[in-house]
Design an enzyme around this catalytic site. Sequence first.
Site, short mmCIF file in Angstrom:
data_model
loop_
_atom_site.label_atom_id
_atom_site.label_comp_id
_atom_site.label_asym_id
_atom_site.label_seq_id
_atom_site.Cartn_x
_atom_site.Cartn_y
_atom_site.Cartn_z
N ASP A 98 0.85 -1.17 0.00
CA ASP A 98 0.00 0.00 0.00
C ASP A 98 0.89 1.24 0.00
OD1 ASP A 98 -1.78 2.03 0.71
OD2 ASP A 98 -3.12 0.52 1.60
N LYS A 138 -0.57 13.13 -16.92
CA LYS A 138 -1.80 13.90 -16.87
C LYS A 138 -2.94 13.00 -16.40
CE LYS A 138 -4.50 14.26 -20.73
NZ LYS A 138 -5.15 12.97 -21.01
N HIS A 141 1.61 13.43 -23.62
CA HIS A 141 2.26 12.58 -24.63
C HIS A 141 2.24 13.20 -26.02
CE1 HIS A 141 -1.80 11.04 -25.63
NE2 HIS A 141 -1.27 10.56 -26.74
N LYS A 183 5.19 13.30 -29.53
CA LYS A 183 4.90 12.81 -30.90
C LYS A 183 5.80 13.54 -31.89
CE LYS A 183 0.00 11.74 -30.27
NZ LYS A 183 -0.62 10.67 -31.01
N GLU A 217 -11.77 11.10 -32.59
CA GLU A 217 -11.59 9.67 -32.34
C GLU A 217 -12.90 8.96 -32.67
OE1 GLU A 217 -8.85 8.88 -28.71
OE2 GLU A 217 -10.12 10.56 -28.16
N ASP A 254 -9.78 16.48 -20.74
CA ASP A 254 -9.01 15.31 -21.14
C ASP A 254 -7.99 15.64 -22.23
OD1 ASP A 254 -8.37 12.53 -21.15
OD2 ASP A 254 -9.67 12.20 -22.89
N HIS A 256 -3.38 18.57 -24.73
CA HIS A 256 -2.85 18.24 -26.06
C HIS A 256 -3.11 19.35 -27.08
CE1 HIS A 256 -2.46 14.44 -24.18
NE2 HIS A 256 -3.56 13.86 -24.61
N LYS A 276 -15.02 12.06 -29.04
CA LYS A 276 -15.02 10.60 -29.18
C LYS A 276 -16.29 10.19 -29.89
CE LYS A 276 -12.15 9.61 -25.15
NZ LYS A 276 -10.95 9.07 -25.81
C1 BG6 Z 1 -5.25 10.70 -23.95
C2 BG6 Z 1 -6.68 10.82 -23.58
O1 BG6 Z 1 -4.49 11.70 -23.34
O2 BG6 Z 1 -5.13 10.81 -25.37
C3 BG6 Z 1 -7.53 9.78 -24.29
O3 BG6 Z 1 -6.83 10.67 -22.16
C4 BG6 Z 1 -7.30 9.85 -25.78
O4 BG6 Z 1 -8.92 9.97 -24.00
C5 BG6 Z 1 -5.81 9.79 -26.08
O5 BG6 Z 1 -7.96 8.75 -26.37
C6 BG6 Z 1 -5.56 9.97 -27.55
O6 BG6 Z 1 -4.19 9.89 -27.82
P1 BG6 Z 1 -3.67 9.64 -29.29
O7 BG6 Z 1 -2.19 9.61 -29.16
O8 BG6 Z 1 -4.27 8.34 -29.74
O9 BG6 Z 1 -4.17 10.79 -30.14
#
Ligand code: BG6
Length: 467
Positions: A92, A147, A177, A181, A215, A234, A239, A325
């Site tokens: 834990d 994040k 992330h 890229k 997406e 999100d 991003h 989405k």
């Molecule tokens: C994440 C989100 O940060 O990025 C997700 O939490 C999303 O909801 C994802 O699906 C998308 O990442 P990528 O690299 O596929 O565009």
Amino acid sequence: MSITSGGPSGRSDALVLFGATGDLAKRKLYPALYHLTQRGLLDMPIIGVARSDWNRDAFCSHVREAVLAAEPHAEAAVLDTMCSRLDLVCGDYASGGTWTQLAEMLGKTGSVNATFYLAIPPSMFPIVVQALATAGLNRRGRVVVEKPFGRDLTSAQELNRTLHEAFDEQQIFRIDHYLGKESVEDLLVFRFSNTFLEPIWNRRYVSNVQITMAETIGVEGRGAFYDSVGALRDVVQNHLLQVVALLAMEPPVGPDSKHLQDEKVKVFAATRPIEPESMIRGQYEGYLNEPGVAPGSTTDTFAAVRLEIESWRWAGVPWYLRAGKGLANAATEAVVELTPPPRFLFDEDKSVPTPNLIRFRLGNNDGVTLTVQAKTPGPALDSEDVELRCDFAAALGNRREAYERLLGDAIDGNHQRFAREDAVEETWRIVQPALDDPGPVHSYARGSWGPAEADSLVPGGWRPTSS
Ligand code: BG6
């Protein structure tokens, strides 16, 4: 009282992964670690920390399976090497015994400069950060946080305070992330390594910018998490605003991380907070039936916003961002639309030509597409659209995955591709009014382009995506 460590810089000598049996580690981190091992860039102990009661063998099998799921042709020898470096601490996070075990295990490796990667829910960050400090481990490493980095301006500031009680800013690596890229980083390189864009990259020649992150998938089993977050938090706050910064920033004075971060922060500081009327929220039909979603939830699975950057370069140019989405196509694109020529000379058919579009494709099939006018074959002096398209995979070869690059950078102590404290807080400042007064959520059919209301945000409509 601050107990920051002024900890070591340079390359780490161990990787400690909190949340070692979790989903992020399985989907992204182990495949990334495999590639780093394969390239000879990960020659250090990897210690997983998890609440699950596993032994080392079970952990190794889990890691192997995770790598093979992402890389079915993974090399056995590389997997063996990677597994030989693995170890696991179970317990834990709130229990002192877990930390004693971890400190002992790290001590045996001789590590003095570890990377502590928090692949855990944000609610656990304060507990883990405090415990690292209490065990004195903050003086022997750096921390990587995933994040979501807060859920509004106040909680982001609070989180920064928590981190700073144990770590200096130079020991903190905030992952977004998208910054890892290659296609996103190309925005910087494409803009500032070529001369043809700079003279037109301003309010005189750019009429608007549209950024889409679409997406086709829904929340994919992440209903409980996603329902407390929504599209704006999100992906837009992080991003998409990072993409805006790379497109809008002034040339940095040098290639260092600090110079780059400084210019990004200036873009954010010049961006007006989003007025609630400049945002349209949507929710795909069927979202309420997703496991983990609260009955009657009004969480957005789609958000479209209009931004204004009040700088000399961009004043008056609208920036439209949309993310959702359950949409018709998967595409991540930034389309920069230029103003039309002052006179249409070649319009015998009286149609209005498509303006020049510079389309950065940032998702799969990444590359650049320029939409230009060329002469229509035949006797008339008419023009029509043609696309000058470059696919980076074909032109440049394979690029590395974002997580591989980011993990490698964190281990090396390179901040270039991470979000700095002031930038994170500025981005929350931008979205805060829209969070405070979110307005209604409009329903949309899965496989559509979001609620019809989002179309009215963009005079002339959204440019269709190309990929
Ligand atoms: C994440 C989100 O940060 O990025 C997700 O939490 C999303 O909801 C994802 O699906 C998308 O990442 P990528 O690299 O596929 O565009």
